[in-house]
Design a protein around this motif. Structure first.
Motif, PDB file in Angstrom:
ATOM      1  N   ARG A   1     -36.688  38.111 -15.374  1.00  0.00           N
ATOM      2  CA  ARG A   1     -35.296  37.768 -15.096  1.00  0.00           C
ATOM      3  C   ARG A   1     -34.352  38.674 -15.871  1.00  0.00           C
ATOM      4  N   ASN A   2     -34.687  38.926 -17.140  1.00  0.00           N
ATOM      5  CA  ASN A   2     -33.820  39.785 -17.961  1.00  0.00           C
ATOM      6  C   ASN A   2     -33.752  41.193 -17.397  1.00  0.00           C
ATOM      7  N   MET A   3     -34.919  41.728 -17.047  1.00  0.00           N
ATOM      8  CA  MET A   3     -34.955  43.102 -16.556  1.00  0.00           C
ATOM      9  C   MET A   3     -34.300  43.198 -15.180  1.00  0.00           C
TER      10      MET A   3
ATOM     11  N   THR B   1     -31.823  41.644 -13.989  1.00  0.00           N
ATOM     12  CA  THR B   1     -30.367  41.639 -14.011  1.00  0.00           C
ATOM     13  C   THR B   1     -29.819  43.054 -13.982  1.00  0.00           C
ATOM     14  N   TYR B   2     -30.601  43.978 -14.471  1.00  0.00           N
ATOM     15  CA  TYR B   2     -30.067  45.332 -14.629  1.00  0.00           C
ATOM     16  C   TYR B   2     -30.563  46.306 -13.580  1.00  0.00           C
TER      17      TYR B   2
ATOM     18  N   GLU C   1     -36.775  26.328 -12.463  1.00  0.00           N
ATOM     19  CA  GLU C   1     -35.371  26.378 -12.903  1.00  0.00           C
ATOM     20  C   GLU C   1     -35.038  27.742 -13.495  1.00  0.00           C
ATOM     21  N   TYR C   2     -35.993  28.331 -14.207  1.00  0.00           N
ATOM     22  CA  TYR C   2     -35.760  29.640 -14.828  1.00  0.00           C
ATOM     23  C   TYR C   2     -35.779  30.769 -13.801  1.00  0.00           C
TER      24      TYR C   2
ATOM     25  N   ARG D   1     -34.478  28.595  -8.883  1.00  0.00           N
ATOM     26  CA  ARG D   1     -33.625  27.382  -8.799  1.00  0.00           C
ATOM     27  C   ARG D   1     -33.187  27.142  -7.350  1.00  0.00           C
TER      28      ARG D   1
ATOM     29  N   ARG E   1     -30.086  20.366 -18.862  1.00  0.00           N
ATOM     30  CA  ARG E   1     -29.872  21.784 -18.577  1.00  0.00           C
ATOM     31  C   ARG E   1     -29.227  21.947 -17.208  1.00  0.00           C
ATOM     32  N   ARG E   2     -29.761  21.207 -16.246  1.00  0.00           N
ATOM     33  CA  ARG E   2     -29.234  21.314 -14.886  1.00  0.00           C
ATOM     34  C   ARG E   2     -27.767  20.858 -14.843  1.00  0.00           C
TER      35      ARG E   2
ATOM     36  N   VAL F   1     -31.711  42.717 -24.795  1.00  0.00           N
ATOM     37  CA  VAL F   1     -31.008  42.303 -23.578  1.00  0.00           C
ATOM     38  C   VAL F   1     -29.524  42.647 -23.668  1.00  0.00           C
TER      39      VAL F   1
ATOM     40  N   LEU G   1     -29.055  46.326 -23.259  1.00  0.00           N
ATOM     41  CA  LEU G   1     -29.259  46.676 -21.847  1.00  0.00           C
ATOM     42  C   LEU G   1     -28.017  46.356 -21.024  1.00  0.00           C
TER      43      LEU G   1
ATOM     44  N   HIS H   1     -25.670  48.938 -19.120  1.00  0.00           N
ATOM     45  CA  HIS H   1     -25.476  48.816 -17.675  1.00  0.00           C
ATOM     46  C   HIS H   1     -23.982  48.877 -17.323  1.00  0.00           C
TER      47      HIS H   1
ATOM     48  N   ILE I   1     -36.725  51.300 -21.328  1.00  0.00           N
ATOM     49  CA  ILE I   1     -35.849  50.680 -20.323  1.00  0.00           C
ATOM     50  C   ILE I   1     -34.377  50.970 -20.631  1.00  0.00           C
TER      51      ILE I   1
END
Lengths: 473, 352
Positions: free
Chosen positions: A42-44, A46-47, A411-412, A415, B29-30, B118, B121, B125, B148
């Motif tokens: 997910r982190n990667m 995004t970019y 969810e991660y 979703r 969380r939801r 993150v 990155l 970006h 990366i």
């Protein structure tokens, strides 16, 4: 004599308890690995814009192969969905495997197909091809009409006719999300030399609204059996396969949605006919071949390219499906049995194969043995009541924990279930599945051993409702 | 109570508590996410309205006002800017950059050196989209970061087309492992013919064969016609893959004088090279290729026949006549079937 039987029962009980501890610990490890995998992805993700991939000139074209046997209910929606995918270059090859209903006629009528004199390389032997149809209005679409030879044979015919270096085997009763191919093709772009196969997530379309070949509204089905299966699929794909992929030990890339390098598949002889678990069988044989030839490889499992498929909603159909899947698993693992515990086959021989043999193949048999022994103890009145009850509760709570972790992964990652109510319903069904549903499936899967011994080969009839009507009631 | 029962009881209590906590976490969380999303959406719409106003009827200082007003919502502002910067061109783009400069740049410059991967990155970006030459020194420092981040930094540099940035991109391509080389090629592709001098220089360097293959593929994909003479030197390379890429690049370049080289490659021992040369001959569209393409129809290799057939179809009327001839002959069934298929396909698609 009673003493001997009692000792045997105690030994078996001990083995089952150790097995229970091992299997649950391993599944927990896999789920934890999956959490890391999904967060990392997910982190990667995004970019990296998928639009950029779409514009790249170097992406490899893909042949989508969809075998169809008596799929008149859903074939048109599925093909429409396949023709509207976002990918620079691809072709859709629908293989009509001797359907006895109106599958071919519906295709010809809807897509204005014309018989073509297309020639192809018969790299793999298949049942005779009666005709190849192309559509002047949809140049991406090719329909192959052939004599019935079962799914593996149909996929091989599709492989022969295909023109592109990557192929994606899918079930013709499935629907791919528009960007699914782009997401699946990414590993082939990032590491083209090493990536041999990639799999995506299969989700259940029961309860979803489908329009123009795409799922436009996600919801839960009303049918209880389908609800149980939603959680099962989440656990299997998000919890199990991503974890196994992190351990480089994936042996199953679902036949409903997998992308592979064609050259390697052809060198392995394509799909093995006569087997019912052709998807797993291909991956196992590819791994075997790659290890033997010392070619570095990787099979990836990606958490967000989504393929929607219809789940059985009757006990009978579900039983046939699960029995078939388990027979397929047994056949594939037995066919490549020499890889198990063989260091020559690296992680496949030392971890992946033993894991699948011990926990996936024999799992249901051991579970059913446990139920039988428990019943015998109860009938004899000779059992430790508090221990049995607490142990059963422990198994149930562990199962619920794994289910909750799978929902957390959902969810991660994607979703897809928009309402909070849906999540609560899934959790409730996670609780309910421990009563009868789980036991029923274990028995059905264990029966697969018996069916194999009897030489049963068939697929069994699958009842389909078709996508168009789902979720619109 | 036996020991096993005690262990099971404690395990049960632990698992149950953990499961319950996880369930509560999932629900909370939801709820929180749904609330956050609603807030995000509300703010997004507000900012979007103002940004649209700025783009359609630019007023003095409006960009600065937006930047000032929404500086405290960097995530929403970033999303709006990302969504619009890709869609628009010209002066309007400058307005968005002004918002970035005044609302986000300061934070970005801090985050670019963050310890968290993150965050680095994400910041890099942002530079990919909003960078200009003044930011280049910051991005140069990221070239020593993890792979990366380095790739994203190089992508950012590619938007600042100076001779220094080009040289840095090629230097990184030269030094990095083959596994990331393809990503560099994709970045270089976006730079178009500005990379010509660097590619020429690198063709003369002792690069690995994999990297050489990618460079030649790049020359064809752009295509860099001025490097025609340079790639001809590789037409006889011992590595099959390189000869294939040369044949493909020549097809993309469509330079009439490449006909002889393509004839030679069509006669290559490796069928893969021959098949590619047939395809490129078709792309060239020169009727002088008709004989070689017709011969290709009788190759024992399917791909060669296939490409030769389609190559003939691309030659127009002359090609069709040859295809008809091959179709009618009885000596080679495979050639005849292939010609028949190409003729039918071409009529279907109207490609002739």
């Amino acid at each position: 004599m009673t003493g001997i039987i009692d000792s045997i029962f105690q030994i078996i009980t001990g083995i089952i308890l150790v097995y229970f501890f091992l299997i649950n610990s391993l599944y927990l490890v896999l789920v934890i690995l999956s959490i890391f995998g999904i967060v990392q992805y997910r982190n990667m993700n995004t970019y990296v814009s998928f639009k950029e991939i779409f514009q790249m000139p170097l992406v490899k074209p893909i042949s989508i192969i969809a075998p169809a046997y008596n799929e008149e209910m859903g074939i048109i929606e599925s093909v429409k969905s396949l023709l509207s995918l976002e990918y620079p270059f691809y072709e859709v090859i629908v293989v009509n495997d001797g359907s006895t209903d109106h599958t071919l006629e519906n295709l010809i009528k809807t897509f204005d197909l014309k018989k073509s004199s297309r020639v192809f390389r018969r790299v793999i032997e298949t049942k005779p091809i009666k005709g190849i149809y192309v559509s002047p209005s949809n140049p991406k679409l090719v329909v192959v009409d052939k004599v019935n030879g079962k799914k593996a044979d149909a996929l091989n015919a599709g492989l022969n006719v295909s023109r592109y270096p990557l192929f994606c085997g899918i079930d013709s009763d499935s629907i791919l999300e528009k960007d699914a191919l782009l997401k699946m093709a990414r590993p082939f772009l990032e590491a083209p030399e090493k990536t041999v196969g990639a799999g995506g997530i299969i989700r259940l379309s029961n309860g979803c609204q489908v329009k123009f070949g795409q799922v436009i509204k996600v919801g839960l089905p009303r049918n209880a059996l389908a609800r149980f299966q939603i959680l099962e699929y989440l656990r299997a794909f998000l919890g199990g396969r991503i974890g196994l992929s992190m351990l480089k030990s994936i042996l199953i890339i679902s036949g409903a949605f997998g992308l592979f390098r064609k050259d390697i598949a052809l060198q392995c002889g394509g799909y093995r006919t006569g087997t019912i678990g052709e998807d797993m069988d291909l991956v196992v044989r590819m791994r075997k071949y790659l290890h033997e030839k010392k070619i570095p490889f990787v099979f990836r499992f990606i958490p967000d390219p989504i393929c929607w498929t219809e789940a059985p909603e009757t006990l009978q159909t579900l039983a046939r499906q699960r029995n078939r899947w388990h027979r397929g698993l047994i056949e594939s693992l037995s066919h490549s049995a020499k890889m198990t515990f063989n260091p020559r086959y690296g992680i496949t021989g030392l971890f992946a194969m033993p894991f699948y043999v011990i926990f996936e193949m024999f799992g249901p048999l051991i579970e059913v043995t446990g139920y039988i022994i428990f019943t015998v103890y109860v009938l004899l009145g000779d059992f430790n009541q508090p221990f049995a009850i607490w142990f059963f509760l422990l198994a149930v709570v562990f199962g619920i924990l794994l289910s909750l972790l799978a929902i957390l992964l959902e969810e991660y990652s994607a979703r897809r279930y928009p309402r909070l109510k849906d999540i609560i319903t899934i959790v409730i069904f996670g609780l309910l599945e421990n009563v009868l549903y789980r036991q029923y499936l274990a028995v059905i899967r264990a029966m697969a051993f018996l069916d194999i011994a009897k030489g049963k080969k068939g697929w069994g009839k699958m009842e389909r409702k078709g996508f168009s009507l789902e979720g619109q009631k | 109570m036996s020991i096993s029962l005690i262990i099971i009881t404690y395990s049960l209590i632990f698992l149950f508590s953990f499961s319950l906590a996880l369930f509560v976490y999932l629900i909370l969380r939801r709820v929180v996410i749904q609330h956050q999303e609603a807030l995000f959406e509300e703010r997004y719409q507000k900012i979007e309205t103002e940004v649209l106003e700025l783009i359609t009827s630019p007023q003095k200082n409006l960009a600065l006002e937006i930047a000032k007003r929404y500086k405290s919502y960097p995530q929403v502002l970033t999303k709006v800017l990302f969504d619009y910067i890709e869609q628009i061109k010209g002066e309007a783009k400058e307005h968005l950059k002004k918002i970035f400069d005044h609302a986000l740049k300061e934070k970005c410059l801090k985050d670019i050196y963050s310890r968290r991967l993150v965050r680095r990155l994400k910041t890099t970006h942002l530079f990919v989209v909003f960078s200009d030459s003044s930011e280049a020194p910051h991005i140069f420092k990221l070239l020593n970061d993890k792979p990366i981040v380095k790739l994203v930094a190089i992508n950012a540099l590619s938007r600042i087309p100076s001779s220094r940035t080009l040289s840095l991109i090629f230097q990184a391509f030269e030094n990095d492992s083959v596994s990331t080389a393809r990503t560099y090629i994709n970045i270089m592709y976006g730079l178009g013919d500005r990379i010509e001098a660097q590619v020429r220089k690198h063709l003369k360097m002792p690069l690995s064969e994999e990297k050489l293959v990618l460079l030649i593929e790049l020359i064809g994909a752009i295509p860099l016609r001025s490097l025609y003479q340079d790639i001809l030197l590789f037409a006889d390379h011992h590595e099959k893959e390189i000869r294939i890429k040369v044949a493909r690049a020549l097809g993309h370049m469509r330079i009439p004088s490449s006909l002889d080289i393509l004839f030679r490659l069509a006669d290559d021992d490796a069928w893969e090279v021959s098949a590619q040369a047939m395809k490129s001959l078709g792309k060239l569209g020169d009727v002088q290729a008709k004989e070689v393409l017709s011969e290709g129809m009788f190759s024992p290799f399917w791909h060669v026949r296939f490409n030769a057939g389609h190559g003939l179809a691309k030659l127009g009327e002359t090609g069709f006549k040859h295809l008809q001839k091959v179709k009618k002959q009885k000596k080679d069934r495979y050639a005849s079937e292939m010609a028949n298929m190409v003729l039918n396909e071409t009529i279907y698609s109207g490609g002739a």
